[in-house]
Write an enzyme that holds these catalytic residues in place. Structure first.
Site, PDB file in Angstrom:
ATOM      1  N   ARG A  54       0.812  -1.224   0.000  1.00 19.82           N
ATOM      2  CA  ARG A  54       0.000   0.000   0.000  1.00 19.82           C
ATOM      3  C   ARG A  54       0.843   1.271   0.000  1.00 19.82           C
ATOM      4  O   ARG A  54       0.447   2.280   0.581  1.00 19.82           O
ATOM      5  CB  ARG A  54      -0.950   0.028   1.210  1.00 19.82           C
ATOM      6  CG  ARG A  54      -2.006  -1.061   1.184  1.00 19.82           C
ATOM      7  CD  ARG A  54      -3.122  -0.733   0.220  1.00 19.82           C
ATOM      8  NE  ARG A  54      -3.931  -1.913  -0.034  1.00 19.82           N
ATOM      9  CZ  ARG A  54      -5.102  -2.146   0.535  1.00 19.82           C
ATOM     10  NH1 ARG A  54      -5.620  -1.289   1.361  1.00 19.82           N
ATOM     11  NH2 ARG A  54      -5.765  -3.241   0.235  1.00 19.82           N
ATOM     12  N   ARG A  58      -3.705   6.062  -0.270  1.00 18.90           N
ATOM     13  CA  ARG A  58      -4.282   7.149   0.512  1.00 18.90           C
ATOM     14  C   ARG A  58      -3.326   7.981   1.347  1.00 18.90           C
ATOM     15  O   ARG A  58      -3.670   9.073   1.758  1.00 18.90           O
ATOM     16  CB  ARG A  58      -5.398   6.592   1.412  1.00 18.90           C
ATOM     17  CG  ARG A  58      -6.604   6.179   0.605  1.00 18.90           C
ATOM     18  CD  ARG A  58      -7.512   5.301   1.399  1.00 18.90           C
ATOM     19  NE  ARG A  58      -6.813   4.082   1.819  1.00 18.90           N
ATOM     20  CZ  ARG A  58      -7.311   3.179   2.633  1.00 18.90           C
ATOM     21  NH1 ARG A  58      -8.498   3.353   3.148  1.00 18.90           N
ATOM     22  NH2 ARG A  58      -6.635   2.099   2.949  1.00 18.90           N
ATOM     23  N   ARG A  67      -7.355  10.858  -7.697  1.00 18.37           N
ATOM     24  CA  ARG A  67      -8.522   9.999  -7.512  1.00 18.37           C
ATOM     25  C   ARG A  67      -9.802  10.782  -7.180  1.00 18.37           C
ATOM     26  O   ARG A  67     -10.859  10.179  -6.985  1.00 18.37           O
ATOM     27  CB  ARG A  67      -8.247   9.006  -6.365  1.00 18.37           C
ATOM     28  CG  ARG A  67      -7.495   7.723  -6.705  1.00 18.37           C
ATOM     29  CD  ARG A  67      -8.399   6.649  -7.301  1.00 18.37           C
ATOM     30  NE  ARG A  67      -9.747   6.688  -6.769  1.00 18.37           N
ATOM     31  CZ  ARG A  67     -10.117   6.205  -5.585  1.00 18.37           C
ATOM     32  NH1 ARG A  67      -9.275   5.582  -4.842  1.00 18.37           N
ATOM     33  NH2 ARG A  67     -11.369   6.318  -5.164  1.00 18.37           N
ATOM     34  N   ASP A 103      -6.269  -4.064  -7.720  1.00 20.57           N
ATOM     35  CA  ASP A 103      -6.853  -4.628  -6.514  1.00 20.57           C
ATOM     36  C   ASP A 103      -7.092  -6.116  -6.750  1.00 20.57           C
ATOM     37  O   ASP A 103      -7.179  -6.556  -7.896  1.00 20.57           O
ATOM     38  CB  ASP A 103      -8.165  -3.937  -6.141  1.00 20.57           C
ATOM     39  CG  ASP A 103      -8.585  -4.304  -4.717  1.00 20.57           C
ATOM     40  OD1 ASP A 103      -8.054  -3.691  -3.768  1.00 20.57           O
ATOM     41  OD2 ASP A 103      -9.389  -5.237  -4.544  1.00 20.57           O
ATOM     42  N   TYR A 179     -14.171 -12.664   0.217  1.00 22.55           N
ATOM     43  CA  TYR A 179     -14.983 -11.527  -0.260  1.00 22.55           C
ATOM     44  C   TYR A 179     -16.205 -12.023  -1.021  1.00 22.55           C
ATOM     45  O   TYR A 179     -17.308 -11.486  -0.875  1.00 22.55           O
ATOM     46  CB  TYR A 179     -14.142 -10.588  -1.128  1.00 22.55           C
ATOM     47  CG  TYR A 179     -13.142  -9.803  -0.302  1.00 22.55           C
ATOM     48  CD1 TYR A 179     -13.567  -8.772   0.531  1.00 22.55           C
ATOM     49  CD2 TYR A 179     -11.799 -10.117  -0.301  1.00 22.55           C
ATOM     50  CE1 TYR A 179     -12.670  -8.071   1.325  1.00 22.55           C
ATOM     51  CE2 TYR A 179     -10.888  -9.424   0.488  1.00 22.55           C
ATOM     52  CZ  TYR A 179     -11.335  -8.404   1.303  1.00 22.55           C
ATOM     53  OH  TYR A 179     -10.450  -7.725   2.089  1.00 22.55           O
TER      54      TYR A 179
END
Ligand code: 1CP
Length: 390
Positions: A54, A58, A67, A103, A179
């Site tokens: 990561r 962010r 984004r 992802d 998921y």
């Protein structure tokens, strides 16, 4: 039972053709002396290689800016954006590896599965996959559906130095299945594990369906020029050793077997996998990623001991020493420069002990999981510099 994919992809079909291997070889542009590749082989790298899970995303203002008006999954299918976001942290922190901005659900989305990434939450499915009908209807991704990723990789490779590698990745079957079955992020993976225990045939059918999608996602990235790949089984640490062995390991092994002919290093990682490290190594990766809970020298010793035991018992997997990746606690990056310096040095010393003891070929510095969103980018840059000084 409705099956939109009446001819499931067999094991043999997962192996690349000679032509595909040649394509991948021609696409590779990193120097074999790149520090990360040297560390994987067990050669002395020109500096200690470092990247962070990561590292894109962010924590970076330039990412948030790009984004602002684009959905997470949309950005993964825009070659210009995915290339730029991949490169941002590499430029800013002088990373030894770029991790492809994508992802684990991208191949599912590409194949037509109703999935979106909800801000602040993660991947959410339109309808969870919990029945034989739903498993039967799950599509297997076609390489042609991943053209945007291939194009994006082309853009990244044009900008990397030849001592920097591009790492591609995929989610491994347990994490992806979680998921799909839960329908979104889960705290305890209860529905997933309940299916595994109560309907093992359905579980295995789902694994059979997911395996070729994972393989194709990795193959597409390697053939486009990825220099290494990481198989993330992030949530496998929720499983007992016995369950991991029975319900997960055979599929991860098939995935790694199917990409091995390309000759690019495979890194395997999950969180809370201290108890599983030996089994995860036995599925065949070149590098074992370790979370922050197990010191790297202890982790490496477990891996070599477990691989030797496996071979002695006639089990699958080859003996030998793997390279090791990790494992700074991501929270350390919030704790100030002195703590960062001391803790980076500690992790490097533990890795060096593992290498000196013959339990690891080499060390790739990383966090024990992803960068926390609130991390100051300057703290990340500082940590990279500290690693390079070790
Ligand atoms: O709006 C945003 O910015 C969304 C946050 C985000 C980002 C930046 C998500 C949603 N995915 C990603 C990119 C991503 N995902 C990368 C590339 C960026 C990089 O590493 O620098 C990678 C490698 C992943 C892989 C991924 N996605 C994993 C495996 C790695 C891990 O963290 O263990 C997992 C489990 C996911 C699912 C996922 N996607 C996004 C979130 C928030 C989550 C986790 C949700 C949960 O807690 O279950």
């Amino acid at each position: 039972m409705v099956d939109q994919n009446p001819s499931p992809v067999g094991v043999a079909d997962l192996h690349p053709t000679d032509e595909a291997i040649a394509t991948a070889r021609a696409a590779r542009r990193a120097s074999s002396d790149a520090p990360l590749l040297a560390a994987v082989r067990g050669d002395i790298p020109s500096r200690r290689p470092v990247w962070m899970m990561r590292q894109a995303g962010r924590s970076l203002p330039e990412y948030r800016e790009l984004r602002r008006e684009v959905g997470m999954l949309d950005s993964c299918f825009r070659p210009d954006l995915l290339a730029e976001i991949t490169l941002q942290p590499v430029r800013r922190h002088d990373a030894d590896a770029a991790i492809l901005f994508s992802d684990i659900v991208v191949p599912l989305k590409a194949a037509g599965v109703g999935v979106d990434i909800v801000a602040g939450r993660g991947p959410v499915l339109e309808s969870p996959v919990r029945t034989a009908e739903a498993v039967g209807a799950l599509p297997v991704v076609e390489p042609s559906q991943l053209e945007a990723v291939v194009e994006g990789i082309g853009g990244i490779l044009g900008e990397l130095r030849d001592d920097q590698v591009l790492i591609g990745f995929a989610g491994a079957p347990f994490t992806l299945a979680s998921y799909l079955i839960e329908g979104g992020p889960s705290k305890n993976h209860g529905v997933t594990k309940a299916m595994m225990y109560s309907r093992p045939e359905l579980w295995h059918a789902l694994m059979e369906k997911l395996t070729p999608t994972v393989v194709r996602f990795l193959q597409v990235q390697i053939e486009a020029g990825a220099d290494a790949v990481q198989l993330f089984d992030s949530w496998a640490g929720f499983l007992s050793l016995r369950d991991y062995r029975e319900f997960v390991a055979p599929y991860s092994r098939r995935i790694i077997d199917a990409v091995r002919p390309y000759g690019v290093p495979v890194i395997h990682f999950g969180v809370n996998t201290g108890e599983l490290l030996g089994e995860m190594a036995a599925v065949g990766p070149d590098v074992i990623g370790v979370d922050w809970k197990t010191p790297l020298d202890v982790a490496a010793r477990r891996v070599t001991a477990s691989l030797a035991e496996n071979v002695e018992a006639g089990g699958p997997g080859s003996p030998g020493v793997r390279a090791i990746q990790g494992n700074l606690d991501p929270a350390i990056l919030l704790a100030g420069p002195d703590v960062i310096r001391d803790q980076v040095a500690r992790v490097c010393a533990e890795a060096d002990r593992a290498v000196a003891a013959g339990d690891a070929r080499g060390h790739i510095f990383n966090l024990g999981h992803g960068v926390l969103p609130e991390t100051d980018p300057d703290a990340i840059t500082r940590a990279f510099a500290e690693v390079h000084g070790q």
